[in-house]
Design an enzyme around this catalytic site. Structure first.
Site, PDB file in Angstrom:
ATOM      1  N   LYS A 159      -7.897  -4.586   4.656  1.00  0.00           N
ATOM      2  CA  LYS A 159      -6.574  -4.353   5.231  1.00  0.00           C
ATOM      3  C   LYS A 159      -5.591  -5.444   4.825  1.00  0.00           C
ATOM      4  O   LYS A 159      -4.453  -5.178   4.477  1.00  0.00           O
ATOM      5  CB  LYS A 159      -6.654  -4.312   6.755  1.00  0.00           C
ATOM      6  N   ASP A 183       0.781  -1.248   0.000  1.00  0.00           N
ATOM      7  CA  ASP A 183       0.000   0.000   0.000  1.00  0.00           C
ATOM      8  C   ASP A 183       0.811   1.295   0.000  1.00  0.00           C
ATOM      9  O   ASP A 183       0.468   2.247   0.714  1.00  0.00           O
ATOM     10  CB  ASP A 183      -0.954   0.007   1.197  1.00  0.00           C
ATOM     11  N   CYS A 185      -2.270  -2.564   7.676  1.00  0.00           N
ATOM     12  CA  CYS A 185      -2.242  -3.440   6.505  1.00  0.00           C
ATOM     13  C   CYS A 185      -1.040  -4.376   6.490  1.00  0.00           C
ATOM     14  O   CYS A 185      -1.151  -5.519   6.034  1.00  0.00           O
ATOM     15  CB  CYS A 185      -2.291  -2.599   5.224  1.00  0.00           C
ATOM     16  N   GLN A 209       8.078 -14.121  21.480  1.00  0.00           N
ATOM     17  CA  GLN A 209       7.623 -15.487  21.744  1.00  0.00           C
ATOM     18  C   GLN A 209       8.156 -16.462  20.691  1.00  0.00           C
ATOM     19  O   GLN A 209       7.440 -17.339  20.214  1.00  0.00           O
ATOM     20  CB  GLN A 209       6.091 -15.548  21.816  1.00  0.00           C
ATOM     21  N   LYS A 233      -6.820  -4.809  -3.394  1.00  0.00           N
ATOM     22  CA  LYS A 233      -7.528  -5.430  -2.272  1.00  0.00           C
ATOM     23  C   LYS A 233      -8.541  -4.453  -1.672  1.00  0.00           C
ATOM     24  O   LYS A 233      -8.263  -3.260  -1.571  1.00  0.00           O
ATOM     25  CB  LYS A 233      -6.529  -5.888  -1.213  1.00  0.00           C
TER      26      LYS A 233
END
Length: 269
Positions: A155, A46, A185, A225, A152
């Site tokens: 998002k 984007d 996005c 993580q 698209k």
């Protein structure tokens, strides 16, 4: 931020004409990993005029577009390097049909907001409407004719698009992700890709947010993580890894016969 090197080459820059095939270990969080270049694509999210240019939709919503524009130079360097290496390159644009039939009411009206909305006239045409100047990608990063552009309505880059079909057809397993905005996005696309089994490598300095704090938190969420949604690196590390490999022609291009001269074809007809 360190100066981002440009990968230079004497080869044609037409995207897909050259390739680097051997994995190279790249410094990234949470730990270094090799990148399988022949199965890797760069996806630029984007980088559109309505979001990045002064006077556009982003600024009309009260945002500081200079925060987003910081990502342009690293994106330019990455795009140049990816073209030199023959990586698959994809660009995305968020926007809607001219009749707005794919724009749901909540996104269009944003209850309680009195600011400009999608479909209204703006300085770059109707806001986030396909075919309008503001919907298009900025000239600094404009796609080559050989590069895929995904339009698209949401998002995420996978929602209501043929992106996954294209990636499967190209045997892509790893995505180098950059663009704007990091927490919207870019992050939505990374989460969608992660659920589909792709390894996403987010290029931190080639992403940006109108709100720097949002960018920082979104980046940390990707690699914490043990790499919850993927990995994070920077454009300098990535381009330096590309520079370690000498581009070579793809085998199918080496084996392809030379095309007949037009003059010879004309004589045969």
């Amino acid at each position: 931020m360190p100066t981002t090197p440009i990968l230079t080459s004497n080869n044609d820059h037409q995207g897909g004409t050259n390739s680097i095939n051997d994995p190279v270990l790249v410094d990234m969080k949470p730990y270094p990993l090799p990148i399988p270049w022949s199965k890797t694509a760069l996806i630029m999210i984007d980088m559109q005029a309505d979001f990045l240019n002064e006077g556009g939709f982003g600024e009309a919503l009260g945002n500081d577009v200079s925060q987003l524009r910081k990502a342009i130079p690293p994106c330019q360097a990455l795009l140049e390097a990816a073209r030199n290496c023959g990586l698959t390159i994809l660009h995305t644009r968020e926007g809607h049909r001219p009749d707005l039939s794919d724009l749901h009411p909540h996104k269009r009206h944003r209850p309680g907001s009195r600011r400009p909305t999608i479909g209204q006239p703006g300085p770059f045409g109707r806001i986030l409407v396909r075919g309008e100047p503001g919907h298009d990608i900025i000239s600094d990063l404009y796609p080559l004719p050989t590069e895929t552009v995904i339009d698209k309505p949401g998002k995420g880059s996978f929602y209501a698009t043929d992106l996954e079909c294209i990636l499967r057809a190209q045997n892509i397993t790893t995505l180098l992700v950059c663009g704007v905005t990091t927490e919207v996005c870019v992050h939505t696309t990374v989460r969608e890709a992660n659920d589909r089994g792709y390894h996403c490598i987010v290029i931190e300095d080639a992403c940006a947010s109108y709100t720097p704090h949002f960018h920082d938190v979104a980046i940390e969420m990707v690699w914490k993580q043990g790499g919850l949604f993927g990995s994070v690196t920077d454009s300098t590390s990535l381009i330096q890894a590309m520079m370690k490999k000498q581009p070579t022609k793809k085998k199918d291009e080496e084996d392809a016969p030379e095309p007949e001269p037009a003059s010879k074809k004309a004589r045969q007809t």
